[in-house]
Enzyme design. Structure first.
Site, PDB file in Angstrom:
ATOM      1  N   CYS A 441       0.870  -1.166   0.000  1.00 57.88           N
ATOM      2  CA  CYS A 441       0.000   0.000   0.000  1.00 57.88           C
ATOM      3  C   CYS A 441       0.908   1.217   0.000  1.00 57.88           C
ATOM      4  O   CYS A 441       2.058   1.143  -0.437  1.00 57.88           O
ATOM      5  CB  CYS A 441      -0.965  -0.019   1.183  1.00 57.88           C
ATOM      6  SG  CYS A 441      -0.164   0.140   2.785  1.00 57.88           S
ATOM      7  N   HIS A 586      -1.848 -23.402 -10.501  1.00 60.63           N
ATOM      8  CA  HIS A 586      -0.911 -24.436 -10.942  1.00 60.63           C
ATOM      9  C   HIS A 586      -0.073 -24.995  -9.790  1.00 60.63           C
ATOM     10  O   HIS A 586       0.662 -25.969  -9.995  1.00 60.63           O
ATOM     11  CB  HIS A 586       0.030 -23.861 -12.009  1.00 60.63           C
ATOM     12  CG  HIS A 586       1.027 -22.882 -11.466  1.00 60.63           C
ATOM     13  ND1 HIS A 586       0.662 -21.619 -11.052  1.00 60.63           N
ATOM     14  CD2 HIS A 586       2.354 -22.986 -11.233  1.00 60.63           C
ATOM     15  CE1 HIS A 586       1.744 -20.985 -10.608  1.00 60.63           C
ATOM     16  NE2 HIS A 586       2.773 -21.793 -10.698  1.00 60.63           N
ATOM     17  N   HIS A 601       4.023 -28.309  -7.175  1.00 54.81           N
ATOM     18  CA  HIS A 601       4.056 -27.435  -8.355  1.00 54.81           C
ATOM     19  C   HIS A 601       3.785 -28.282  -9.595  1.00 54.81           C
ATOM     20  O   HIS A 601       4.628 -29.073 -10.016  1.00 54.81           O
ATOM     21  CB  HIS A 601       5.431 -26.757  -8.457  1.00 54.81           C
ATOM     22  CG  HIS A 601       5.474 -25.605  -9.409  1.00 54.81           C
ATOM     23  ND1 HIS A 601       5.436 -25.761 -10.770  1.00 54.81           N
ATOM     24  CD2 HIS A 601       5.556 -24.271  -9.184  1.00 54.81           C
ATOM     25  CE1 HIS A 601       5.505 -24.586 -11.358  1.00 54.81           C
ATOM     26  NE2 HIS A 601       5.568 -23.660 -10.414  1.00 54.81           N
TER      27      HIS A 601
END
Length: 680
Positions: A441, A586, A601
């Site tokens: 931010c 994924h 993965h």
């Protein structure tokens, strides 16, 4: 995901629409200056500027829907913003008085007043959150080929349109109750007058520690509880004409911040500088001077506040109390000024010609008084209780800091200073294997990590961070000042170059890309296993060294094994918590009940497919059982489009264990075949 973490996301997303307010403030501020200075009663340029500014303010509810939908979307895509706008149009048109009259079969004059206020930031926030959630869940859904044009992001506006019909129907019955409750709350606060303004200001500062002050600001600064302080103030003459702006009242939830931000906090900075050790004053002085100038000129105070928030919490509580007193005094005396960004010199000048600004110049002598108060109170408290504010560290600690800063100046070859600094921040939060998401931010790095216990707070502060806040086990915020977004972008950039190892407390902060030394995988062990992973997907075993990706084959991410999949179902290798599912579905990170941190993965470079071929079956934060389905793959599509479907299964904290024992043969079955045993 915890409620606090979710509210953090909402608060961060709120900054997207709020960031449009400075544009409105500048346009209207200059317009009022020209109008007041011109001898012509209807100056065309002034009207042009003020009307342009009002165009932003009048559409703030829609901007909330658009900005929050975009800010909370997983990939910050423009389609999410469009979805929020479509949702807002559907809800506000279905809940307009004429539509409610027709649908509920009641006379128009009997339609509750609440529906005349349906274009409300509260509704914008609600629609934005709903739209973002739909986008995050369905933006990568693949439809049958006959309907493939409507797949992915094109599907989301359609789904949101139907969802908003349901939301509008529900609002037709509960919105009057919610609206009346908010109005009653606003009336209650307003009846408290200046005292209510002071109480609000106190909690505004206290909540800044966890970033939830944005949610509180929405109640008092925008039309959520009927107060709408900032837009009404910026509206000036128009607000007065409409009866929404009251001279001497509108702006009281803003005015008292000017003496604190422009004068009080610089007084605190002077006290911190003078209380520093003599040998450290030059260094601390430069830091405090920059932070004090930022507070005075722009009203950005977080770099200064976070310099003492955690090392001396008592000072921060005193600061919150003094802020509440300042706002109370300004509101009581009707010394009113407002802002579109923050309470700094720029906003004070721009608002000085606003018709709603009354005796604004009295905030300056009030500020001078608060400069003295802050200086005296902070200096006395620091010395009396021997608080470790900046510069009061020992010589050894300061020498270590100097060594760190010297290492930062020696940038990695071919990298910018921001990239070099970003590399070190990644190292101090536990390295690439511990970092799952990077965001920012205005002044903070907002990071999602596998385990906040791996974050080295002391070294982060030596890099220049004002403070480090652990929100929960997977969320940490590092206050780095106004360069937060630039550092976050640099962190994302250097992360793509390769994995970065963690830095230990005894190391200096100058890590290179290194191979993590992990335990050797053996085929047997006489010692009992802490836990045994099952195969997350059916397929053929591949040694990790053979994975066509250097990050995995070098074991920099962690040690483990790989599978060339033949099945389409991906399951949890151990029981535990899903701490991260990547936006493209994924890969996922799981922390087991035994503390084992696992990364699964699927394929290599499959992130480039943007989620196509993958479907998530659970969400982040879910508690899962061993063998529970997590992902579903379209293996035919992935095999055709991915560079490789060899899928690493790594233990990212493998260095914490004595040994990994391979339990699998050549072929494995998802959820059934033992894969790896973890030996403590």
């Amino acid at each position: 995901m915890s409620l606090l973490n979710y509210l953090q996301r909402v608060g961060r997303a709120l900054m997207v629409p709020v960031a449009t307010l400075p544009a409105a403030a500048i346009l209207m501020g200059i317009g009022y200056w020209i109008e007041q200075s011109s001898s012509h009663p209807n100056n065309a340029i002034a009207a042009l500027l003020t009307t342009s500014g009002m165009a932003i303010l009048d559409n703030m509810p829609a901007l909330f829907a658009i900005g929050i939908a975009y800010g909370m979307s997983k990939d910050k895509d423009g389609a999410a913003a469009l979805t929020g706008f479509i949702g807002f149009l559907v809800v506000t048109n279905l809940c307009a008085p004429s539509a409610v009259s027709l649908i509920q079969q009641i006379p128009l004059e009997q339609v509750p007043l609440a529906f005349q206020k349906i274009k409300n930031p509260f509704i914008g926030i609600l629609v934005g959150i709903c739209s973002a959630e739909v986008y995050n869940r369905f933006s990568h859904v693949e439809l049958p080929k006959a309907l493939s044009f409507f797949s992915g992001r094109r599907l989301v506006p359609i789904l949101v349109s139907f969802l908003m019909i349901v939301v509008a129907f529900i609002l037709m019955y509960i919105w009057p109750l919610v609206f009346n409750a908010l109005v009653e709350f606003g009336i209650h606060i307003q009846k408290m007058g200046a005292l209510g303004a002071g109480i609000y200001a106190f909690f505004n500062r206290i909540l800044i520690a966890v970033g939830l002050h944005h949610a509180l600001n929405a109640v008092f600064w925008f039309d959520v509880a009927g107060i709408n302080d900032i837009p009404n103030f910026l509206g000036g003459a128009k607000s007065i004409a409409q009866g929404t702006g009251i001279v001497g009242v509108t702006g009281r939830y803003q005015a008292g911040f000017f003496p604190v931000m422009m004068f009080g906090l610089p007084g605190a900075a002077l006290a911190i500088w003078q209380c520093a050790r003599p040998e450290n004053r030059a260094k601390v002085g430069s830091i405090m001077l920059a932070a004090a100038f930022a507070a005075f000129f722009t009203g950005i105070t977080e770099p200064l506040e976070f310099s003492f928030m955690f090392v001396a919490p008592v000072l921060f509580v005193i600061h919150a109390v003094l802020t509440g007193i300042s706002v109370f005094i300004a509101a009581s005396m009707h010394w009113i000024s407002g802002f579109g960004f923050s309470a700094g010199l720029v906003d004070m000048i721009l608002s000085s010609r606003n018709p709603l600004a009354t005796h604004w110049y009295m905030l300056i002598p009030q500020g001078l008084a608060f400069f003295v108060i802050y200086y005296v109170v902070f200096r006395f408290t620091i010395l009396k209780f021997n608080l470790k504010t900046p510069g009061r560290e020992t010589e050894a600690e300061m020498a270590e800091m100097e060594g760190v800063e010297e290492s930062i100046s020696q940038d990695e070859q071919g990298e910018s200073r921001n990239e070099s600094l970003a590399r070190r921040y990644i190292a101090v939060v536990g390295g690439s294997s511990n970092l799952t998401n990077i965001d920012a931010c205005i002044t903070r790095l907002r990071l999602s990590v596998v385990d906040t216990d791996k974050v080295n707070d002391a070294l982060a502060k030596k890099l220049g961070a004002s403070g480090v806040l652990h929100l929960n086990k997977q969320s940490v915020q590092i206050v780095v000042g106004t360069q937060a977004e630039a550092i976050a972008d640099a962190m994302k950039a250097v992360s793509k170059k390769g994995p970065i190892s963690a830095v230990l407390p005894t190391q200096t902060v100058s890590p290179k890309i290194e191979e993590v030394v992990a335990p050797e995988i053996k085929n047997d062990s006489p010692q009992p296993a802490l836990a045994t992973l099952v195969a997350p997907v059916s397929g053929e075993i591949v040694m990790l060294e053979q994975v066509p990706d250097a990050a995995f084959s070098s074991k920099a991410v962690g040690d483990g094994i790989a599978i060339n999949p033949t099945g389409e179902r991906v399951v949890a290798p151990l029981a535990g918590t899903i701490v991260k599912i990547f936006a493209t579905n994924h890969a996922f990170c799981l922390e087991s009940n035994e503390g084992v941190e696992i990364i699964v993965h699927m394929g290599i470079d499959t992130v480039a497919l943007e989620g196509k071929g993958f479907e998530r079956l659970v969400e982040e934060g879910a508690e899962v059982a061993q063998g529970q389905p997590i992902l579903k793959m379209d293996l035919a599509y992935l095999s055709e489009h991915a560079p490789s479907m060899i899928s690493p299964v790594v233990v990212s904290n493998s260095e914490d264990y004595a040994q990994l024992v391979l339990k699998a043969e050549k072929q494995v079955i998802a959820g059934q075949s033992p894969l790896l045993a973890i030996i403590k």
